[in-house]
Motif scaffolding. Structure first.
Motif, PDB file in Angstrom:
ATOM      1  N   MET A 109      36.950  -9.767 -51.565  1.00 48.26           N
ATOM      2  CA  MET A 109      36.540 -10.851 -50.674  1.00 48.26           C
ATOM      3  C   MET A 109      36.754 -12.207 -51.343  1.00 48.26           C
ATOM      4  O   MET A 109      37.193 -13.168 -50.693  1.00 48.26           O
ATOM      5  CB  MET A 109      35.078 -10.699 -50.260  1.00 48.26           C
ATOM      6  N   ASP A 110      36.453 -12.300 -52.628  1.00 47.81           N
ATOM      7  CA  ASP A 110      36.655 -13.563 -53.351  1.00 47.81           C
ATOM      8  C   ASP A 110      38.130 -13.935 -53.397  1.00 47.81           C
ATOM      9  O   ASP A 110      38.483 -15.118 -53.284  1.00 47.81           O
ATOM     10  CB  ASP A 110      36.090 -13.462 -54.768  1.00 47.81           C
ATOM     11  N   TYR A 111      39.002 -12.949 -53.554  1.00 48.28           N
ATOM     12  CA  TYR A 111      40.447 -13.214 -53.506  1.00 48.28           C
ATOM     13  C   TYR A 111      40.830 -13.791 -52.142  1.00 48.28           C
ATOM     14  O   TYR A 111      41.539 -14.805 -52.060  1.00 48.28           O
ATOM     15  CB  TYR A 111      41.227 -11.921 -53.766  1.00 48.28           C
ATOM     16  N   VAL A 112      40.356 -13.164 -51.086  1.00 51.87           N
ATOM     17  CA  VAL A 112      40.662 -13.640 -49.729  1.00 51.87           C
ATOM     18  C   VAL A 112      40.126 -15.055 -49.525  1.00 51.87           C
ATOM     19  O   VAL A 112      40.807 -15.921 -48.958  1.00 51.87           O
ATOM     20  CB  VAL A 112      40.062 -12.679 -48.678  1.00 51.87           C
ATOM     21  N   TYR A 113      38.915 -15.312 -50.019  1.00 54.87           N
ATOM     22  CA  TYR A 113      38.297 -16.627 -49.838  1.00 54.87           C
ATOM     23  C   TYR A 113      39.086 -17.710 -50.573  1.00 54.87           C
ATOM     24  O   TYR A 113      39.239 -18.827 -50.072  1.00 54.87           O
ATOM     25  CB  TYR A 113      36.854 -16.586 -50.342  1.00 54.87           C
ATOM     26  N   ALA A 114      39.598 -17.375 -51.749  1.00 56.17           N
ATOM     27  CA  ALA A 114      40.411 -18.331 -52.501  1.00 56.17           C
ATOM     28  C   ALA A 114      41.706 -18.636 -51.759  1.00 56.17           C
ATOM     29  O   ALA A 114      42.118 -19.800 -51.658  1.00 56.17           O
ATOM     30  CB  ALA A 114      40.715 -17.781 -53.894  1.00 56.17           C
ATOM     31  N   VAL A 115      42.348 -17.613 -51.222  1.00 57.02           N
ATOM     32  CA  VAL A 115      43.602 -17.810 -50.481  1.00 57.02           C
ATOM     33  C   VAL A 115      43.366 -18.689 -49.257  1.00 57.02           C
ATOM     34  O   VAL A 115      44.122 -19.630 -48.989  1.00 57.02           O
ATOM     35  CB  VAL A 115      44.204 -16.454 -50.061  1.00 57.02           C
ATOM     36  N   LEU A 116      42.295 -18.413 -48.511  1.00 59.14           N
ATOM     37  CA  LEU A 116      42.015 -19.169 -47.293  1.00 59.14           C
ATOM     38  C   LEU A 116      41.726 -20.643 -47.573  1.00 59.14           C
ATOM     39  O   LEU A 116      41.922 -21.494 -46.697  1.00 59.14           O
ATOM     40  CB  LEU A 116      40.830 -18.549 -46.555  1.00 59.14           C
ATOM     41  N   HIS A 117      41.279 -20.960 -48.778  1.00 57.28           N
ATOM     42  CA  HIS A 117      40.994 -22.354 -49.127  1.00 57.28           C
ATOM     43  C   HIS A 117      42.118 -23.002 -49.931  1.00 57.28           C
ATOM     44  O   HIS A 117      41.964 -24.128 -50.413  1.00 57.28           O
ATOM     45  CB  HIS A 117      39.673 -22.443 -49.909  1.00 57.28           C
ATOM     46  N   SER A 118      43.226 -22.322 -50.050  1.00 59.11           N
ATOM     47  CA  SER A 118      44.375 -22.884 -50.762  1.00 59.11           C
ATOM     48  C   SER A 118      45.107 -23.885 -49.871  1.00 59.11           C
ATOM     49  O   SER A 118      45.541 -23.534 -48.767  1.00 59.11           O
ATOM     50  CB  SER A 118      45.338 -21.766 -51.171  1.00 59.11           C
ATOM     51  N   PRO A 119      45.279 -25.138 -50.309  1.00 60.15           N
ATOM     52  CA  PRO A 119      46.045 -26.105 -49.522  1.00 60.15           C
ATOM     53  C   PRO A 119      47.467 -25.634 -49.240  1.00 60.15           C
ATOM     54  O   PRO A 119      48.007 -25.877 -48.152  1.00 60.15           O
ATOM     55  CB  PRO A 119      46.029 -27.365 -50.397  1.00 60.15           C
ATOM     56  N   THR A 120      48.067 -24.947 -50.206  1.00 61.09           N
ATOM     57  CA  THR A 120      49.431 -24.441 -50.001  1.00 61.09           C
ATOM     58  C   THR A 120      49.464 -23.420 -48.876  1.00 61.09           C
ATOM     59  O   THR A 120      50.350 -23.460 -48.011  1.00 61.09           O
ATOM     60  CB  THR A 120      49.956 -23.794 -51.304  1.00 61.09           C
ATOM     61  N   TYR A 121      48.509 -22.511 -48.878  1.00 61.67           N
ATOM     62  CA  TYR A 121      48.433 -21.502 -47.812  1.00 61.67           C
ATOM     63  C   TYR A 121      48.241 -22.172 -46.454  1.00 61.67           C
ATOM     64  O   TYR A 121      48.920 -21.837 -45.476  1.00 61.67           O
ATOM     65  CB  TYR A 121      47.279 -20.541 -48.107  1.00 61.67           C
ATOM     66  N   ARG A 122      47.312 -23.100 -46.379  1.00 61.95           N
ATOM     67  CA  ARG A 122      47.023 -23.748 -45.098  1.00 61.95           C
ATOM     68  C   ARG A 122      48.204 -24.565 -44.581  1.00 61.95           C
ATOM     69  O   ARG A 122      48.502 -24.554 -43.380  1.00 61.95           O
ATOM     70  CB  ARG A 122      45.790 -24.645 -45.244  1.00 61.95           C
ATOM     71  N   ASN A 123      48.863 -25.284 -45.480  1.00 59.10           N
ATOM     72  CA  ASN A 123      50.003 -26.084 -45.059  1.00 59.10           C
ATOM     73  C   ASN A 123      51.188 -25.225 -44.641  1.00 59.10           C
ATOM     74  O   ASN A 123      51.902 -25.542 -43.692  1.00 59.10           O
ATOM     75  CB  ASN A 123      50.427 -27.029 -46.188  1.00 59.10           C
TER      76      ASN A 123
END
Length: 253
Positions: free
Chosen positions: A140-154
């Motif tokens: 879950m922590d891995y997923v949470y980090a990915v979801l808050h990554s600016p690179t992922y969101r952009n």
């Protein structure tokens, strides 16, 4: 409202960082109109955490992800026209919704979980003692980090606006680093991090602490002191001092 049957007083995440109290009976159209007992019973008399997300967003910048360790309000993340989805980390096996039990199952699809184990080259364990395995909260922590990554969101902004977020399988080379970052974010967003004890921001003046300052586009309540810091006014006398501009401009959700 019939509260003579079993009920319990519970914390509920009404809005981000805004935890309130409610009465939970599990009955529809009672104290709570639609308590979604099948999901929310996994927070009654047990310790759990849940990922909160949305399928789409009307916001320009898609930031609609959060975390909770309590009941969750339907509109916690966005406007009254948006509904948050709640995914508990564990599903508890109860005979009664108010029962306290340790009988639980990680809330992951088995096929996807097997693929992730193969991707990181590690097995899943409910109680990790070393990095020779990972636990459900690690994932879950891995997923949470990915979801808050600016690179992922952009990169996936257009997809995030129209469908559920899709998470890339972790790589062994970066998995633990992202787990650490996600865990730190999780604890901060649950207001349970030791980092919060060393805040550089101060609240210097005593008063009634009532938030009466209206925040509008032309009057945002933020007063710049220099290029890096400023004050956030909550009423005519009181304010938070030394608030970094980068923090003020950041979107949590």
């Amino acid at each position: 409202v019939d509260l003579l049957n079993q009920h319990t007083n519970e914390d509920i995440l009404y809005r981000p960082f805004d935890v309130r109290k409610t009465v939970f009976t599990g009955n529809s159209k009672g104290f709570l109109a639609y308590p979604r007992t099948k999901i929310m019973q996994n927070f009654i008399s047990v310790e759990n955490v849940a990922l909160i997300f949305e399928r789409s967003s009307v916001l320009k910048n898609y930031t609609n992800f959060f975390i909770s360790n309590s009941l969750v309000d339907l509109h916690v993340l966005d406007t009254a026209y948006a509904n948050g989805y709640v995914a508990p980390l564990y599903i508890f096996h109860k005979q009664n919704i108010f029962e306290s039990t340790t009988e639980k199952t990680p809330n992951f699809d088995n096929k996807i979980l097997n693929d992730i184990c193969e991707s990181v080259g590690l097995p899943l364990s409910l109680h990790r003692k070393s990095r020779e395995s990972f636990t459900p909260i690690d994932l879950m922590d891995y997923v949470y980090a990915v979801l808050h990554s600016p690179t992922y969101r952009n990169t996936y902004i257009e997809f995030l606006k129209i469908d559920f977020p899709r998470i890339p399988y972790p790589k062994k080379s970066t998995f633990w680093k992202l787990v650490e970052l996600g865990a730190e974010l999780r604890m901060l967003h649950l207001l349970d991090s030791k980092l919060l004890l060393n805040s550089m921001t101060t609240f210097p003046l005593a008063g009634d602490n009532k938030i009466t300052k209206k925040m509008t586009k032309n009057s945002p309540a933020y007063e710049k002191l220099d290029t890096k810091n400023g004050k956030v006014w909550i009423n005519e006398q009181q304010y938070f001092d030394n608030v970094p501009l980068i923090a003020w401009d950041s979107y949590i959700v």
